[in-house]
Design a protein around this motif. Sequence first.
Motif, PDB file in Angstrom:
ATOM      1  N   GLY A  49     -12.269  14.236 -13.298  1.00  0.00           N
ATOM      2  CA  GLY A  49     -11.781  14.842 -14.197  1.00  0.00           C
ATOM      3  C   GLY A  49     -10.700  13.792 -14.885  1.00  0.00           C
ATOM      4  N   PHE A  50     -10.113  12.898 -14.193  1.00  0.00           N
ATOM      5  CA  PHE A  50      -9.338  11.969 -15.048  1.00  0.00           C
ATOM      6  C   PHE A  50     -10.052  10.980 -15.776  1.00  0.00           C
ATOM      7  CE2 PHE A  50      -7.065   8.136 -15.020  1.00  0.00           C
ATOM      8  CZ  PHE A  50      -6.020   8.451 -15.565  1.00  0.00           C
ATOM      9  N   TYR A  51     -11.433  10.725 -15.141  1.00  0.00           N
ATOM     10  CA  TYR A  51     -12.034   9.718 -15.862  1.00  0.00           C
ATOM     11  C   TYR A  51     -13.369  10.464 -16.833  1.00  0.00           C
ATOM     12  CZ  TYR A  51      -9.614   5.843 -13.506  1.00  0.00           C
ATOM     13  OH  TYR A  51      -8.867   4.914 -13.289  1.00  0.00           O
ATOM     14  N   ALA A  52     -12.984  11.702 -17.102  1.00  0.00           N
ATOM     15  CA  ALA A  52     -14.032  12.305 -17.951  1.00  0.00           C
ATOM     16  C   ALA A  52     -14.366  11.687 -19.125  1.00  0.00           C
ATOM     17  CB  ALA A  52     -13.419  13.759 -17.976  1.00  0.00           C
ATOM     18  N   VAL A  53     -13.532  11.071 -19.633  1.00  0.00           N
ATOM     19  CA  VAL A  53     -13.825  10.234 -21.092  1.00  0.00           C
ATOM     20  C   VAL A  53     -14.965   9.377 -20.822  1.00  0.00           C
ATOM     21  CG1 VAL A  53     -11.805   8.675 -20.681  1.00  0.00           C
ATOM     22  CG2 VAL A  53     -12.542   9.166 -22.914  1.00  0.00           C
ATOM     23  N   HIS A  54     -15.103   9.116 -19.940  1.00  0.00           N
ATOM     24  CA  HIS A  54     -16.102   7.905 -19.640  1.00  0.00           C
ATOM     25  C   HIS A  54     -17.602   8.432 -19.111  1.00  0.00           C
ATOM     26  CE1 HIS A  54     -13.263   4.871 -20.333  1.00  0.00           C
ATOM     27  NE2 HIS A  54     -12.619   5.059 -19.377  1.00  0.00           N
ATOM     28  N   LYS A  55     -17.512   9.897 -18.902  1.00  0.00           N
ATOM     29  CA  LYS A  55     -18.698  10.689 -18.336  1.00  0.00           C
ATOM     30  C   LYS A  55     -19.930  10.106 -18.470  1.00  0.00           C
ATOM     31  CE  LYS A  55     -19.820  15.010 -16.648  1.00  0.00           C
ATOM     32  NZ  LYS A  55     -19.108  15.890 -15.637  1.00  0.00           N
ATOM     33  N   TYR A  60     -19.759   5.442 -14.657  1.00  0.00           N
ATOM     34  CA  TYR A  60     -18.730   6.577 -14.433  1.00  0.00           C
ATOM     35  C   TYR A  60     -18.803   7.045 -12.936  1.00  0.00           C
ATOM     36  CZ  TYR A  60     -17.398  11.524 -14.157  1.00  0.00           C
ATOM     37  OH  TYR A  60     -16.701  12.803 -13.981  1.00  0.00           O
ATOM     38  N   GLY A  61     -20.177   7.169 -12.333  1.00  0.00           N
ATOM     39  CA  GLY A  61     -20.344   7.611 -11.066  1.00  0.00           C
ATOM     40  C   GLY A  61     -19.570   6.447  -9.995  1.00  0.00           C
ATOM     41  N   GLU A  62     -19.782   5.322 -10.250  1.00  0.00           N
ATOM     42  CA  GLU A  62     -19.345   3.988  -9.503  1.00  0.00           C
ATOM     43  C   GLU A  62     -17.809   4.069  -9.414  1.00  0.00           C
ATOM     44  OE1 GLU A  62     -19.566  -0.486  -9.836  1.00  0.00           O
ATOM     45  OE2 GLU A  62     -21.598   0.359  -9.533  1.00  0.00           O
ATOM     46  N   LEU A  63     -17.146   4.370 -10.658  1.00  0.00           N
ATOM     47  CA  LEU A  63     -15.578   4.447 -10.968  1.00  0.00           C
ATOM     48  C   LEU A  63     -15.167   5.683 -10.167  1.00  0.00           C
ATOM     49  CD1 LEU A  63     -13.070   3.650 -12.280  1.00  0.00           C
ATOM     50  CD2 LEU A  63     -13.795   4.943 -14.346  1.00  0.00           C
TER      51      LEU A  63
END
Length: 143
Positions: A49-55, A60-63
């Motif tokens: 949710g926090f990194y949704a901008v990078h979805k 993204y998955g690794e992050l």
Amino acid sequence: MAVERTLTILKPDCVRKGLIGEVTKRIQDAGFKILAMKLTRLTADTAGGFYAVHKERPFYGELCEFMSSGACVPMILEKENAVADFRALIGATNPAEAEAGTIRADFADSVGENIIHGSDSVENGQIEAAYFFAESDVVANNA
């Protein structure tokens, strides 16, 4: 210049390396006031949710996996020109490209495990801070 707020997160690699105190000292020595701070552990969902901008980005998955791999320390910081000054303090995302003496140059191992997050704008700082803290958590008069 206006007083601004920004969000930082001492990431799981920072916590694992025992660097919370050292990095926090550098932040305070650079003139930032800490208005809110907590030790927490993100789930894969909260990190997502926090990194949704990078979805849609390939990392993204690794992050999300990394950010949910251990404890982290989000903080709301305040000072004049906070966003730009904080970005300068932490250095480039890739520690190999970060200026000497920045937090990432001194402590980070890689682009993926780069010790610390910093908001990239005042607006994003407000959105990101609200992800971790209620307004009642913010202690503005902590001189």
